[in-house]
Write a protein that holds these residues in place. Sequence first.
Motif, PDB file in Angstrom:
ATOM      1  N   ALA A   1       0.204  -3.232  -5.230  1.00 33.09           N
ATOM      2  CA  ALA A   1      -0.817  -4.071  -4.644  1.00 33.09           C
ATOM      3  C   ALA A   1       0.404  -5.882  -4.616  1.00 33.09           C
TER       4      ALA A   1
ATOM      5  N   GLY B   1      -5.666   0.322  -3.616  1.00 29.57           N
ATOM      6  CA  GLY B   1      -4.278   0.322  -4.487  1.00 29.57           C
ATOM      7  C   GLY B   1      -4.313  -0.200  -5.882  1.00 29.57           C
TER       8      GLY B   1
ATOM      9  N   ASP C   1      -0.338   1.773  -0.252  1.00 28.48           N
ATOM     10  CA  ASP C   1       0.065   1.430  -1.100  1.00 28.48           C
ATOM     11  C   ASP C   1       1.775   1.627  -1.581  1.00 28.48           C
TER      12      ASP C   1
ATOM     13  N   SER D   1      -2.102  -4.949   1.569  1.00 27.96           N
ATOM     14  CA  SER D   1      -2.386  -3.609   0.168  1.00 27.96           C
ATOM     15  C   SER D   1      -3.435  -3.054   1.656  1.00 27.96           C
TER      16      SER D   1
END
Lengths: 332, 782
Positions: free
Chosen positions: B237, B232, B253, B247
């Motif tokens: 994240a 991500g 995400d 994440s």
Amino acid sequence: MLENIAALETTAPPRLAAAGSLEELATLESELLGKKSVLASYKSQLGGLDPDERRAVGGALNRARLTLEDAVLARRLVLERDQRRLQLNAERLDLTEAAPGNEAGHLHLVTQAMETLEDVFVGMGFTVAEGPEVETDWNNFGALNFPPDHPARDMYDTLYVEMGEPGSTVLRTHTSPVQVRVMSGQEPPFYMVMPGRVFRQDTPDATHMPVFHQIEGLVVDRNITFADLAGTLDAFTKAFFGGDFTSRLRPSYFPFTEPSAEFDIQRPDGSWLELGGCGMVHPNVLSNCGIDPEHWQGFAFGFGLDRLGASAHGVADLRDLFTNDIRFLSQF
Amino acid sequence: MKVLLSWLRDFAPFEGDPIALGEEMSDLGMAVEELERLGEGLEGVVVARVLETRPVEGANKIHLVTVDAGDGEPLEVGCGAFNMQVGDLVPLATIGTTMPNGMEIGRRKMAGVWSNGMLCSASELGLGDDSEGIFILPGHLTPGTPFIQAMGMSADVLYDLEINPNRPDAMSIAGVARDLAARLRLPFSLPEPAPSLVPASAIASVGVEILAPERCGLFEARVLRGVTVGPGDPRLATRLALLGMRSINNVVDVSNYVMLELGQPNHPYDLAKVAGPGFRVRLARDGETLVTLDAIERALSPEDLLICDGHDEPVGLAGIMGGSASEIDATTHDVLVEMAWFHPIGIVKSSRRHKLRSEASARFEKGTDPAIVDLAMRRFAELLGAGLEDGSVRDHGTLPDRPPVLVRSARVAKLLGSDLGPARIAEVLDPIGFIATPVGEDLEVQIPSWRYDSATEIDVIEEVARHHGYTALGRTLPRAATTGALSARQIDRRRLRATLVGRGISEAMPMPFLAPGELARCGLPDDGITIANPLVAEQSVLRTSLLPGLVGAVAYNWSHRNYGVRLFEIGHTFNRPRAPHAELPDEREVLGVVLAGSEAPAAVLVWHALAEALGVREIGVHNEPRPGLHPTRSASLRFGDVAVGAVGEIDPEVLAAHDIAERVGYLEVDLDALLAQPHGGAIYRSFSLFPSSDIDLAFEVDDHVPAAAVYDAIAAAGGPLLWSVELFDVYRGPGVAEGRRSLAYRLRFQAAERTLTEADVAAARAGVIDAVQSALAATLRT
């Protein structure tokens, strides 16, 4: 005769003064002044004396009688005082031996808090309404604008009673069903508080009990406003907590009021305490109780009182309120 | 719900003291439960790469992790978490760092080995609640970079807000920002996502069909092309971690980010794995099952709404949780994103039935914004950096009808106590999307699509009050139209309490719930009404009497060496109703008294004290066994035929069952029955100033003849001259026959307007003796 009388007047008073007891004094008094006394016999002989002698002896007799009577009285006072002193001494008590047990009983802390709150509201012109603890789903939820499956029902961990259709009977989760009963059964205006015991399916811990107590208020009249709600709660805050406390309302949500608010109080040190919920009675609630919301309106509020009562006395754990240990109960 | 100040600032230029901003949110009904300042204490944390891990001899709770903190020198750090692989990037708190929680990092020995710093979990960094393992960082970062810089962080503020059920809009960052911006008169704008569009192709073959239109108002699917599943975006994240979400990969995400930001739950599928490809939204069939993402197989009910693939196979429990099939994985190239509007009540019921709540269900059950879907789709594509096929496929069910609401200015003024006027009302409503059009003095208000909760005039008035400000509405004190007073019942109850307290009896509050069998253990009928869902079985029966609770309180005190306790309770009992179809139990208010260490007569005297305090007359004490009480030391209290209570001693068997080794006097009074009888309101009885005359009479009577009967006979035969009767002695023993006793009474005679003659007294005396002897087989003792 005159010499004998004079001798008696000299010798008798010391004998009387020496009498050791009231009984002895009475015997002497009888001997010296009684019907068979010397003085009495002389008196009976007065008639046989010539006038001059009679006058002289009579005068002497009277003086002697008065002297002796004074002596008897003086001695009696002394002896009586001595006797009373003896008797009182014999009755002596150590009053510190009277050790207190549980001479007075004690009202439960929750009752004390409840009665104080009732008194404050009675002073503000309210009456006190009550109702059953086991209630219908309608009185506890339905009439209060919780339709079946309404998510707000999840805010209450309801205990259901096995009566009738499943889910139709509950242990009331708040004292609001008393509001429903009042509004359904009487004509406004209402200025009332509803104290009472309520139930939730809550695991007991220091701040939660499955059984606890609330007081709610309900005011319905022609022109009751949100400002009246704020003013009433502030007046209550000052009456119950003290003039140096203040209050505020913050927006919140309850199905039975709109607008709804949280009711916080501020202590003199500036810190805040969330006390309870309140708001304007929802028009649906009024309608459900047969009251026309276009003609009547009002507010309701409610808060728990166990924590109030406990914290006022430094009780940190609500479970202590309900152990019924006499060592707890007898402290308040 | 958690919100991040920096994220709120994506929508409106919020400035100033974060605490003051928090107070504004609280004042809008989004109470700040916690405010956390972030980024403080992380200056000494750097990105480090795991080079090697090896066990520590003799210690199985920690291992030694060798990391490269950017300078190429291997550094050994002891670590209690095992979730890292060689090559992972991790946050390293270097020697000398003071962590957000105040902990100072030094070189120290762990299980005999030196540790040169600390590897950190997300929660140790003050980034969310995840303390399960070390926070594994995205792989493209450079070891040695300061953590704050690497994560694109700056000083930030995290608020945890309490969101009420009537605030679906506040279940998103954008919604909170809109509300707060309106209060602060700041401009608010939603993002205008500009994803790269690709020509529609795959979308053309996707089918969407809603088979349960009452439950699903809208279902839309779009296709994203050219997706590479990978780690991500660290910026996303970090925000997700701060809001409590881990994440997973770039696609998941973004899915979560869009939900948190815009409040629209959504689900990405691997297009290649969705049969059909297509979706059918239908009710579950009896016996159908679904394995949800949490790997639990769920038995479905026909009230559960399912999302199925084109072959009608369930792929998710609608609005609550997806299934485990068709998940995104490393092989995914094209993503099929689904967004929908589900009817809240259906979600509530399914969520409750499966005891399964999710971030998605929390939003759907408050009512999401069906109009946000198009924007959310574009935001999804933009954040993922994927190509969005230019075209969507959707089906409609029944969406809530949103007719305009008439809001009367006069009504607002009458309810709020402030005559705001139509202009001010429109002014506070406009920034939160409630569009008000004047209609004379009133307003026609269009409620925004993001306020499912709001539908009536009073709902709009609440918004007016909220945004005008509760405090600004002022305070007035109404004049009560009633006179404040306690009712007669409430005064009686207080008098009872005062009398009991005055006799040294304290108030207890036993629980009204009993364990099964407890009623029987107390010698009472075992027919208590039960609770359907008790917390514990020991609290599943409603009490039918105060006896079990009070005996329990005595037993508790006895076991703690508190002997001779005197307790009372005024509480409710719950018996089965007599009427066959009654809705509620026969609930009564009852007074109970236990006198540990006292025998039955003490309890009778308490009863007499209460009766006297209330002014209760003509209630008789009738010797007879009562359930739970000592069979030969108990009596009922009756007003004519109406039973109002019982008095005596607790049954010795009941005491033994509760390990109580002292006698316990007991009194129970049904206050509903008692207080329904005439009481109080005493009328003055004048008394004579002429001399009175006393006579003493002792009668020998059988033990089974109650003293009360002798008293009644004397009182009845005494005539108008009898003023009072007092039982002053009870004697059994020599001179009195076995099975009989002597009861000695003092009778006082007095005439109202003259001095009594000896003949008067003699006549009355003879009459009394005659009456008692003839009626009760009594003999006069001389």
